[in-house]
Design an enzyme around this catalytic site. Structure first.
Site, PDB file in Angstrom:
ATOM      1  N   LYS A 127       2.321  11.239  51.932  1.00 29.82           N
ATOM      2  CA  LYS A 127       2.082  12.133  53.072  1.00 29.82           C
ATOM      3  C   LYS A 127       2.399  11.386  54.347  1.00 29.82           C
ATOM      4  CE  LYS A 127       0.409  16.350  53.667  1.00 29.82           C
ATOM      5  NZ  LYS A 127       0.370  17.426  52.661  1.00 29.82           N
TER       6      LYS A 127
HETATM    7  N1  GLU Z   1       2.946  20.033  52.652  1.00 32.52           N
HETATM    8  C1  GLU Z   1       2.978  20.745  51.422  1.00 32.52           C
HETATM    9  C2  GLU Z   1       1.814  20.347  50.546  1.00 32.52           C
HETATM   10  O1  GLU Z   1       0.799  19.898  51.029  1.00 32.52           O
HETATM   11  C3  GLU Z   1       4.327  20.652  50.724  1.00 32.52           C
HETATM   12  C4  GLU Z   1       4.746  19.262  50.343  1.00 32.52           C
HETATM   13  C5  GLU Z   1       6.183  19.190  49.814  1.00 32.52           C
HETATM   14  O2  GLU Z   1       6.817  20.202  49.662  1.00 32.52           O
HETATM   15  O3  GLU Z   1       6.614  18.073  49.560  1.00 32.52           O
HETATM   16  O4  GLU Z   1       1.832  20.542  49.362  1.00 32.52           O
END
Ligand code: GLU
Length: 425
Positions: free
Chosen positions: A115
């Site tokens: 993240k």
């Molecule tokens: N931000 C989204 C999540 O928390 C998508 C992450 C992604 O597609 O890599 O799952």
């Protein structure tokens, strides 16, 4: 090999990272996880903090702080969004990265978890300032991202345009186009059909499955949604089209409710015009706190962490809570909801549609061959239905809530990969 680690989170998890670790600790006990593997997956693999100088429109320089955390890569490159928000902290990014590891494992895509976050308020920044911030942040984290290493995506307050700048910056540094470095891009530069609504569509699929299990009909099922961003707005749209009745929605500025059902098309137009759902005509005003405990059948928290707490969990009226947001329910509230017979569809299941279609986007980019939207939605449906069934089966067999069921499936998969790969050197 034996590794000892302090596995007991004693502090109350008002810290979201402690909350994430505590969730893992409980599952480790539940599934009898090997101590060494538990210690290994309880901490992030890699943490990068960067300072981001940005020349603002008034000519002054402003420094921002950003993070990229890679929690685990045992099952493949790490994957996870980038959040632009004033309240971002390193601990929050660490928790979100760990949740991505479990989420990718649960829907069985060959990714680990990561993240990113930048402490900023995109609502008060111009498009140009945002572009400078994004490009410099990308450049700073480019040493650890890449299509085979770690693939960012959108998250809270980041958009396809921002993904386009990430793709372009990374590509410029390498001298050729590298669309697979980021997902959630606009279609014109290698994005996938269906990605924009994927989080919401995945959430819809698992709510459909939950209703089947509870032997209830979709028609007239009343839904309240907290958050009207990518996840919440599209959930309102897709669910109302499918026959659900959306009775309340809110965003950071306030909310609206109508027990007869809100006109979602009108509401989306109102949000686009005014920047908020608040003030929409033909509905009563409702606060964010009131929304969570309003009279409804399905509650969809689609905003930020820790909104369902020990204090409001006893008053929640929904039968199903579908976590389109990451981490909206604290562990104490989980216990209360489980005791009250409320089915919580955990974040790593209910919002996994986003990363599932991100995986499809990455596969299409690498193959340089693109699928039509029906195919993507059908592949997504199959993934979500399977993940729901596996989660439900674990929960039933172990007599635990759906979060623990989902974690049991996911942590076991990550543990197996970690064990098979062994320790380097
Ligand atoms: N931000 C989204 C999540 O928390 C998508 C992450 C992604 O597609 O890599 O799952």
């Amino acid at each position: 090999m034996s590794i000892s680690a302090d596995r007991t989170a004693t502090a109350a998890p008002d810290n979201v990272w402690e909350m994430a670790q505590r969730q893992l600790d409980e599952i480790a006990r539940l599934i009898g996880l090997n101590d060494a593997i538990h210690a290994y997956i309880r901490v992030p693999k890699r943490v990068l903090e960067v300072s981001i100088p940005v020349k603002m429109d008034d000519g002054r320089l402003r420094m921002y702080t950003g993070y990229r955390v890679q929690h685990n890569m045992s099952r493949g490159p790490s994957k996870g969004g980038i959040r632009f928000h004033p309240d971002v902290t390193l601990d929050e990014v660490k928790a979100l990265a760990m949740w991505m590891t479990w989420k990718c494992a649960l829907v069985n895509i060959p990714f680990g978890g990561a993240k990113g976050g930048v402490i900023c308020d995109p609502k008060v920044m111009s498009l140009q300032e945002l572009e400078h911030l994004t490009r410099r942040f990308t450049s700073e984290i480019s040493i650890i991202i890449g299509p085979e290493k770690d693939i960012p995506a959108p998250d809270v307050y980041t958009t396809p345009q921002i993904m386009a700048w990430i793709m372009d910056t990374f590509s410029m540094q390498h001298g050729y186009s590298i669309p697979g470095v980021v997902t959630g891009k606009p279609i014109a530069i290698g994005g996938s059909l269906g990605r924009d609504k994927a989080t919401a569509r995945g959430c819809l699929f698992v709510v459909d499955e939950a209703l089947k299990v509870l032997d209830r009909k979709i028609e007239g099922t009343r839904v309240a949604i907290q958050g009207f961003g990518n996840a919440g707005m599209h959930a309102a749209e897709l669910m109302s089209k499918r026959g659900y009745r959306i009775v309340a929605v809110s965003d950071s500025r306030g909310g609206v409710a109508n027990p007869k059902g809100l006109d979602i098309t009108g509401l989306i137009a109102h949000k686009e015009e005014t920047g908020s759902v608040a003030g929409f005509s033909g509905a009563d005003r409702i606060t964010n706190a009131e929304l969570l405990t309003c009279d409804c059948d399905v509650l969809v928290p689609a905003a930020l962490e820790k909104v369902i707490t020990r204090d409001n969990a006893p008053s929640i009226q929904a039968t199903i809570v579908a976590e389109a947001a990451n981490g909206p329910t604290v562990p104490e509230a989980d216990e209360i909801l489980f005791d009250r017979g409320i089915m919580v569809l955990p974040d790593i299941l209910a919002n996994a549609g986003g990363v599932a279609v991100s995986y499809f986007e990455w596969v299409q980019d690498l193959q340089e061959s693109f699928w039509d939207e029906d195919e993507i939605n059908e592949r997504l449906r199959r993934k979500m239905v399977k993940a729901f069934a596996e989660t439900h089966e674990q929960a039933r067999r172990r007599k635990v809530d759906m979060r623990k069921g989902a974690y049991a499936v996911a942590v076991d998969r990550v543990a197996e990969a970690t064990k098979l790969r062994g320790l380097y050197p």
